[in-house]
Design a protein around this motif. Sequence first.
Motif, PDB file in Angstrom:
ATOM      1  N   LEU A 135       0.870  -1.175   0.000  1.00  0.00           N
ATOM      2  CA  LEU A 135       0.000   0.000   0.000  1.00  0.00           C
ATOM      3  C   LEU A 135       0.903   1.219   0.000  1.00  0.00           C
ATOM      4  CD1 LEU A 135      -3.105   0.807   0.364  1.00  0.00           C
ATOM      5  CD2 LEU A 135      -2.440   1.364   2.703  1.00  0.00           C
ATOM      6  N   ILE A 136       0.768   2.067  -1.021  1.00  0.00           N
ATOM      7  CA  ILE A 136       1.703   3.171  -1.223  1.00  0.00           C
ATOM      8  C   ILE A 136       0.946   4.491  -1.338  1.00  0.00           C
ATOM      9  CG2 ILE A 136       3.543   4.080  -2.703  1.00  0.00           C
ATOM     10  CD1 ILE A 136       3.893   1.170  -3.738  1.00  0.00           C
ATOM     11  N   ARG A 137       1.329   5.446  -0.519  1.00  0.00           N
ATOM     12  CA  ARG A 137       0.790   6.790  -0.685  1.00  0.00           C
ATOM     13  C   ARG A 137       1.480   7.427  -1.896  1.00  0.00           C
ATOM     14  NH1 ARG A 137       1.810  12.376   2.739  1.00  0.00           N
ATOM     15  NH2 ARG A 137       0.342  13.617   1.514  1.00  0.00           N
ATOM     16  N   HIS A 138       0.737   8.209  -2.652  1.00  0.00           N
ATOM     17  CA  HIS A 138       1.311   8.881  -3.819  1.00  0.00           C
ATOM     18  C   HIS A 138       2.544   9.688  -3.431  1.00  0.00           C
ATOM     19  CE1 HIS A 138      -0.182  12.735  -2.382  1.00  0.00           C
ATOM     20  NE2 HIS A 138      -1.313  12.118  -2.097  1.00  0.00           N
ATOM     21  N   GLY A 139       3.365   9.985  -4.415  1.00  0.00           N
ATOM     22  CA  GLY A 139       4.578  10.752  -4.164  1.00  0.00           C
ATOM     23  C   GLY A 139       4.302  12.239  -3.981  1.00  0.00           C
ATOM     24  N   LYS A 143      -0.449  -7.274  -9.924  1.00  0.00           N
ATOM     25  CA  LYS A 143      -1.750  -6.615  -9.879  1.00  0.00           C
ATOM     26  C   LYS A 143      -1.535  -5.200  -9.347  1.00  0.00           C
ATOM     27  CE  LYS A 143      -6.295  -6.657  -7.625  1.00  0.00           C
ATOM     28  NZ  LYS A 143      -7.147  -7.303  -6.593  1.00  0.00           N
ATOM     29  N   PHE A 144      -1.800  -4.214 -10.182  1.00  0.00           N
ATOM     30  CA  PHE A 144      -1.675  -2.810  -9.796  1.00  0.00           C
ATOM     31  C   PHE A 144      -3.066  -2.185  -9.723  1.00  0.00           C
ATOM     32  CE2 PHE A 144       2.334  -3.633 -12.084  1.00  0.00           C
ATOM     33  CZ  PHE A 144       3.250  -3.246 -11.128  1.00  0.00           C
ATOM     34  N   LYS A 145      -3.197  -1.216  -8.831  1.00  0.00           N
ATOM     35  CA  LYS A 145      -4.472  -0.518  -8.712  1.00  0.00           C
ATOM     36  C   LYS A 145      -4.220   0.860  -8.124  1.00  0.00           C
ATOM     37  CE  LYS A 145      -9.220  -1.498  -7.241  1.00  0.00           C
ATOM     38  NZ  LYS A 145     -10.074  -2.345  -6.373  1.00  0.00           N
ATOM     39  N   HIS A 146      -4.899   1.876  -8.622  1.00  0.00           N
ATOM     40  CA  HIS A 146      -4.763   3.233  -8.089  1.00  0.00           C
ATOM     41  C   HIS A 146      -6.134   3.872  -7.967  1.00  0.00           C
ATOM     42  CE1 HIS A 146      -5.509   4.884 -12.127  1.00  0.00           C
ATOM     43  NE2 HIS A 146      -4.635   4.001 -12.592  1.00  0.00           N
ATOM     44  N   ALA A 186       1.626   5.146  -9.768  1.00  0.00           N
ATOM     45  CA  ALA A 186       1.596   3.744 -10.183  1.00  0.00           C
ATOM     46  C   ALA A 186       2.449   3.535 -11.439  1.00  0.00           C
ATOM     47  CB  ALA A 186       0.161   3.303 -10.435  1.00  0.00           C
ATOM     48  N   TYR A 187       2.337   4.454 -12.398  1.00  0.00           N
ATOM     49  CA  TYR A 187       3.124   4.336 -13.629  1.00  0.00           C
ATOM     50  C   TYR A 187       4.623   4.383 -13.330  1.00  0.00           C
ATOM     51  CZ  TYR A 187       5.678   5.812 -17.738  1.00  0.00           C
ATOM     52  OH  TYR A 187       6.628   5.911 -18.726  1.00  0.00           O
ATOM     53  N   TYR A 207      -1.013  -1.302  -4.408  1.00  0.00           N
ATOM     54  CA  TYR A 207      -2.093  -0.331  -4.389  1.00  0.00           C
ATOM     55  C   TYR A 207      -1.508   1.069  -4.175  1.00  0.00           C
ATOM     56  CZ  TYR A 207      -5.514  -4.131  -3.613  1.00  0.00           C
ATOM     57  OH  TYR A 207      -6.313  -5.238  -3.724  1.00  0.00           O
ATOM     58  N   PHE A 208      -2.067   2.049  -4.881  1.00  0.00           N
ATOM     59  CA  PHE A 208      -1.592   3.435  -4.771  1.00  0.00           C
ATOM     60  C   PHE A 208      -2.739   4.303  -4.289  1.00  0.00           C
ATOM     61  CE2 PHE A 208       1.028   1.084  -7.599  1.00  0.00           C
ATOM     62  CZ  PHE A 208       2.319   1.495  -7.298  1.00  0.00           C
ATOM     63  N   THR A 209      -2.511   4.945  -3.149  1.00  0.00           N
ATOM     64  CA  THR A 209      -3.621   5.602  -2.456  1.00  0.00           C
ATOM     65  C   THR A 209      -3.189   6.914  -1.807  1.00  0.00           C
ATOM     66  OG1 THR A 209      -5.382   5.175  -0.845  1.00  0.00           O
ATOM     67  CG2 THR A 209      -3.218   4.233  -0.352  1.00  0.00           C
ATOM     68  N   HIS A 210      -3.801   7.266  -0.679  1.00  0.00           N
ATOM     69  CA  HIS A 210      -3.658   8.599  -0.103  1.00  0.00           C
ATOM     70  C   HIS A 210      -3.361   8.544   1.395  1.00  0.00           C
ATOM     71  CE1 HIS A 210      -5.402  10.359  -3.812  1.00  0.00           C
ATOM     72  NE2 HIS A 210      -6.034   9.195  -3.856  1.00  0.00           N
ATOM     73  N   SER A 211      -3.059   9.720   1.930  1.00  0.00           N
ATOM     74  CA  SER A 211      -2.706   9.860   3.339  1.00  0.00           C
ATOM     75  C   SER A 211      -3.779   9.298   4.265  1.00  0.00           C
ATOM     76  CB  SER A 211      -2.464  11.344   3.650  1.00  0.00           C
ATOM     77  OG  SER A 211      -2.322  11.571   5.026  1.00  0.00           O
TER      78      SER A 211
END
Length: 439
Positions: free
Chosen positions: A64-68, A158-161, A171-172, A333-337
Amino acid sequence: MLCTRECFVFFATLVFARLSSQCSNYGYPFENHLSTLTPYRLVGNKSFERIHYEGCVPQKIWLLIRHGTRYPKYSAIEQMNSRLPDIKDLIIDSGGVPNEFVKNRDFDLLKKWKLNLETDKNNKLTQEGDEEMLILAERMQSRFPLLFDDVYSNTSYKFKHTHSQRTKRSAYYFAAGLFGKNTAKDVWFPDPLKKDPILRFYKLCDRWNIEVKKNPSAQEEGRIFENGPEISEVVEEVNRRLNLKENRLNLGDVKLIYDMCSFETAWNKLSKSPWCSILSHETIRVLEYAKDLRYYWQDGYGHELTYKQACPAFKDMFNFLQNKNRFPRVNAYFTHSGTMLKLLAHLGLYKDDEHLTAKNYDSMGNRLWRTSLIDAFGSNVAFISFGCGSENKVLAMHQENIVRLPACPDSDLCDINSIRDYYYQSLSSCDFSSMCRIK
């Protein structure tokens, strides 16, 4: 067996110490106190060393990754464009600087400062954000080469944003770090949902939105602090440092300066924002605490519903890791704070002995709940399953540092059955619709 309070405090402190040890202030004391606007380079584990446990083979990873790093939101850009030039002129025209606080070099930088920021960049990923995702992917690939194949396959990955430019672009660039930019263009990303039940579950929780997010009484501690003596002294000190006797700056101005200092620090690796020189170390710490209070009571431990509603994300992770199917190996997964903080609280990480309040700033200097460390741009949580003979064990990581879950405070690898037992309520009683229904 549940962890005792004493052992929980021990491992939570250990996690915090590991994160703190990764931070470098690059000669400036303010950089580690920028709350959720902190650049990931200050908190991420920079090691490329392979992670290996004797007799164990990595099988799957859930990320689980918060956007940059991003640009400010629309209203903040408008405010920065309209008010900061006026503040700059006020400082220059007052004749109160340079002085012992704002040196000649900082004053020269301030005089040359211009903000060339169009409102159409609002909330979009920056070049620094691109690089954060690239290097994060490269390091994870180096640590777990058996999981992160450098040849893309939508069977293995499996990628998801979410439905935002900053997570899509994150994600890209994460994919580009794994496969190269040309291949990343062909990676399949499913169409995002406006209110994703895993990546942004709180958007679907009506009760939380009414009782916590939009409820003034739920944020009372933050308001009390902003009207208290520490913040009052911050405003006074900034005006003293600038020798402003007339046309004094107010709290809104000081917060705007802090945010500009934070964003420019995140955007620029090699240069110091002139706005940072206006703020003393203690001022920055007080402003950081004000933000920590806000996130604690909105996204953290302040209200039980806030972190309990993260159970769908936790279940998604657990089900993915225990699934006997070999593929996909990587779930990113790419998500938010908001998602990151709620999940950290759901896991029981960075929990202090007492609530953060408006009255205990002085005693909370070494608090575990510091968003500057736990929720910087690019923050990430990873769960890696290992086959250890007949046993299935899980390694947890935060900011690329190994962390010990309360389910297994004495071991890096935690048996998946221990996780199931400790978080039994999250897995067996996750009735999201019921808990989020307005009563």
